[in-house]
Motif scaffolding. Structure first.
Motif, PDB file in Angstrom:
ATOM      1  N   ALA A 170     -91.084  31.530 -29.518  1.00 46.90           N
ATOM      2  CA  ALA A 170     -90.618  30.548 -30.501  1.00 46.90           C
ATOM      3  C   ALA A 170     -89.098  30.429 -30.387  1.00 46.90           C
ATOM      4  CB  ALA A 170     -90.999  31.003 -31.911  1.00 46.90           C
ATOM      5  N   ARG A 171     -88.583  29.274 -30.730  1.00 45.23           N
ATOM      6  CA  ARG A 171     -87.138  29.031 -30.607  1.00 45.23           C
ATOM      7  C   ARG A 171     -86.320  30.049 -31.383  1.00 45.23           C
ATOM      8  NH1 ARG A 171     -85.489  23.216 -32.004  1.00 45.23           N
ATOM      9  NH2 ARG A 171     -86.293  22.747 -29.955  1.00 45.23           N
ATOM     10  N   ASP A 172     -86.858  30.568 -32.499  1.00 42.17           N
ATOM     11  CA  ASP A 172     -86.072  31.517 -33.301  1.00 42.17           C
ATOM     12  C   ASP A 172     -86.163  32.958 -32.768  1.00 42.17           C
ATOM     13  OD1 ASP A 172     -88.573  32.329 -34.081  1.00 42.17           O
ATOM     14  OD2 ASP A 172     -88.397  31.659 -36.164  1.00 42.17           O
ATOM     15  N   ARG A 173     -86.797  33.158 -31.626  1.00 38.62           N
ATOM     16  CA  ARG A 173     -86.892  34.507 -31.038  1.00 38.62           C
ATOM     17  C   ARG A 173     -85.756  34.768 -30.033  1.00 38.62           C
ATOM     18  NH1 ARG A 173     -89.216  35.649 -34.841  1.00 38.62           N
ATOM     19  NH2 ARG A 173     -91.310  36.511 -35.074  1.00 38.62           N
ATOM     20  N   ARG A 174     -84.590  34.328 -30.394  1.00 42.45           N
ATOM     21  CA  ARG A 174     -83.414  34.466 -29.550  1.00 42.45           C
ATOM     22  C   ARG A 174     -83.143  35.953 -29.212  1.00 42.45           C
ATOM     23  NH1 ARG A 174     -78.713  31.905 -26.933  1.00 42.45           N
ATOM     24  NH2 ARG A 174     -77.260  33.638 -26.887  1.00 42.45           N
ATOM     25  N   GLY A 175     -83.398  36.846 -30.176  1.00 45.00           N
ATOM     26  CA  GLY A 175     -83.160  38.273 -29.946  1.00 45.00           C
ATOM     27  C   GLY A 175     -84.033  38.806 -28.819  1.00 45.00           C
ATOM     28  N   THR A 176     -85.279  38.371 -28.778  1.00 49.42           N
ATOM     29  CA  THR A 176     -86.185  38.806 -27.702  1.00 49.42           C
ATOM     30  C   THR A 176     -85.700  38.255 -26.358  1.00 49.42           C
ATOM     31  OG1 THR A 176     -87.989  38.736 -29.303  1.00 49.42           O
ATOM     32  CG2 THR A 176     -88.614  38.867 -26.990  1.00 49.42           C
ATOM     33  N   ALA A 195     -95.155  36.787 -29.272  1.00 51.16           N
ATOM     34  CA  ALA A 195     -95.162  35.575 -28.437  1.00 51.16           C
ATOM     35  C   ALA A 195     -95.857  34.430 -29.173  1.00 51.16           C
ATOM     36  CB  ALA A 195     -95.874  35.859 -27.127  1.00 51.16           C
ATOM     37  N   GLU A 196     -95.401  33.208 -28.927  1.00 54.35           N
ATOM     38  CA  GLU A 196     -96.060  32.021 -29.465  1.00 54.35           C
ATOM     39  C   GLU A 196     -97.376  31.771 -28.738  1.00 54.35           C
ATOM     40  OE1 GLU A 196     -94.815  31.032 -32.597  1.00 54.35           O
ATOM     41  OE2 GLU A 196     -95.414  29.091 -31.795  1.00 54.35           O
ATOM     42  N   ALA A 197     -97.367  32.012 -27.442  1.00 50.74           N
ATOM     43  CA  ALA A 197     -98.552  31.878 -26.604  1.00 50.74           C
ATOM     44  C   ALA A 197     -98.338  32.773 -25.392  1.00 50.74           C
ATOM     45  CB  ALA A 197     -98.741  30.429 -26.170  1.00 50.74           C
ATOM     46  N   TRP A 198     -99.433  33.293 -24.845  1.00 51.47           N
ATOM     47  CA  TRP A 198     -99.302  34.214 -23.712  1.00 51.47           C
ATOM     48  C   TRP A 198    -100.565  34.155 -22.867  1.00 51.47           C
ATOM     49  CZ3 TRP A 198    -103.112  37.900 -23.344  1.00 51.47           C
ATOM     50  CH2 TRP A 198    -103.879  38.115 -24.503  1.00 51.47           C
ATOM     51  N   PHE A 199    -100.436  34.590 -21.629  1.00 51.46           N
ATOM     52  CA  PHE A 199    -101.629  34.852 -20.821  1.00 51.46           C
ATOM     53  C   PHE A 199    -101.348  35.995 -19.871  1.00 51.46           C
ATOM     54  CE2 PHE A 199    -100.829  33.401 -16.478  1.00 51.46           C
ATOM     55  CZ  PHE A 199     -99.734  32.563 -16.629  1.00 51.46           C
ATOM     56  N   LEU A 215     -90.588  25.683 -29.111  1.00 51.40           N
ATOM     57  CA  LEU A 215     -90.425  26.811 -28.192  1.00 51.40           C
ATOM     58  C   LEU A 215     -88.967  26.988 -27.781  1.00 51.40           C
ATOM     59  CD1 LEU A 215     -93.491  26.141 -25.867  1.00 51.40           C
ATOM     60  CD2 LEU A 215     -93.301  27.834 -27.714  1.00 51.40           C
ATOM     61  N   LEU A 216     -88.650  28.193 -27.370  1.00 52.45           N
ATOM     62  CA  LEU A 216     -87.322  28.510 -26.844  1.00 52.45           C
ATOM     63  C   LEU A 216     -87.187  27.899 -25.444  1.00 52.45           C
ATOM     64  CD1 LEU A 216     -85.018  30.951 -27.684  1.00 52.45           C
ATOM     65  CD2 LEU A 216     -85.720  31.534 -25.377  1.00 52.45           C
ATOM     66  N   ARG A 217     -86.120  27.108 -25.275  1.00 52.49           N
ATOM     67  CA  ARG A 217     -85.918  26.432 -24.003  1.00 52.49           C
ATOM     68  C   ARG A 217     -84.612  26.881 -23.371  1.00 52.49           C
ATOM     69  NH1 ARG A 217     -87.987  20.335 -24.877  1.00 52.49           N
ATOM     70  NH2 ARG A 217     -87.815  20.424 -22.619  1.00 52.49           N
ATOM     71  N   LEU A 218     -84.397  26.406 -22.157  1.00 53.12           N
ATOM     72  CA  LEU A 218     -83.174  26.796 -21.439  1.00 53.12           C
ATOM     73  C   LEU A 218     -81.919  26.481 -22.246  1.00 53.12           C
ATOM     74  CD1 LEU A 218     -81.777  27.851 -18.915  1.00 53.12           C
ATOM     75  CD2 LEU A 218     -81.998  25.567 -17.913  1.00 53.12           C
ATOM     76  N   ALA A 219     -81.915  25.317 -22.917  1.00 51.13           N
ATOM     77  CA  ALA A 219     -80.730  24.937 -23.698  1.00 51.13           C
ATOM     78  C   ALA A 219     -80.424  25.977 -24.781  1.00 51.13           C
ATOM     79  CB  ALA A 219     -80.941  23.564 -24.329  1.00 51.13           C
TER      80      ALA A 219
END
Ligand code: FMN
Length: 162
Positions: free
Chosen positions: A70-76, A109-113, A146-150
């Motif tokens: 998720a976008r707010d998971r910057r710490g991870t 994680a928001e989504a994983w596999f 989601l957390l993106r490159l930006a």
């Protein structure tokens, strides 16, 4: 302007965290180079730098786990992208569980596999791991952005690039 910046600077991919477990070791790093690479059957490729600790574990692993944040998971993202497992045990600082084939799945994680490694492809200074999904989970489309490159651009890579 450096080579191709006019093109590359326009990209803003979703970031993922790729984890690997093999030989009693665990590793994981933030990855911007990844994409689906086949529809039927579904295949996904993640590109890991050959200097990263994650590469040294991943090349011995049968499966890798791939996570969207998720976008707010910057710490991870900072932990997995801004620190190297050569210096810090990242898995002591996050909640995770063991999944298919011994894969390490991050709980937030928001989504994983989990994907079985089918092939390793030379791509230059990164190696492509072509994955066949064998187990997955997440919030689906109900999840947030989601957390993106930006969002992650200002993180200095934890492992020297060369
Ligand atoms: C925005 C960003 C994108 C990154 N993309 C990748 C990538 O696609 N592949 C990769 O192997 N490393 C990538 N990295 C670098 C690793 O995540 C970073 O060097 C990490 O600290 C390596 O950890 P390790 O030595 O424990 O494997 C990226 C880092 C950042 C900050």
């Amino acid at each position: 302007m450096a080579v191709m910046d006019v093109f590359l600077d326009r990209l803003d991919p979703d970031m993922c965290v790729v984890t690997a477990a093999a030989g009693g070791e665990r590793a994981g790093c933030l990855v911007g180079f990844s994409s689906q690479c086949s529809i039927r059957p579904v295949r996904y490729v993640v590109w890991i730098s050959d200097v990263n600790r994650t590469f040294r574990v991943a090349r011995l692993a049968d499966v890798l786990a791939v996570h969207l944040l998720a976008r707010d998971r910057r710490g991870t993202a900072e932990l997995f992208g801004g620190r190297s497992g050569d210096d810090v045990d990242k898995f002591r600082r996050v909640r995770w569980r063991e999944a298919y084939g011994g894969a390490a799945v991050l709980e937030d994680a928001e989504a994983w596999f989990v994907g079985r490694v089918l092939e390793r492809i030379a791509g230059g200074d990164h190696v492509g791991f072509v994955l066949e999904p064998v187990e997955w989970g997440g919030h689906g489309k109900t999840g947030g952005p989601l957390l993106r490159l930006a969002d992650a651009r200002t993180i200095a890579p934890g492992h020297p690039v060369d």
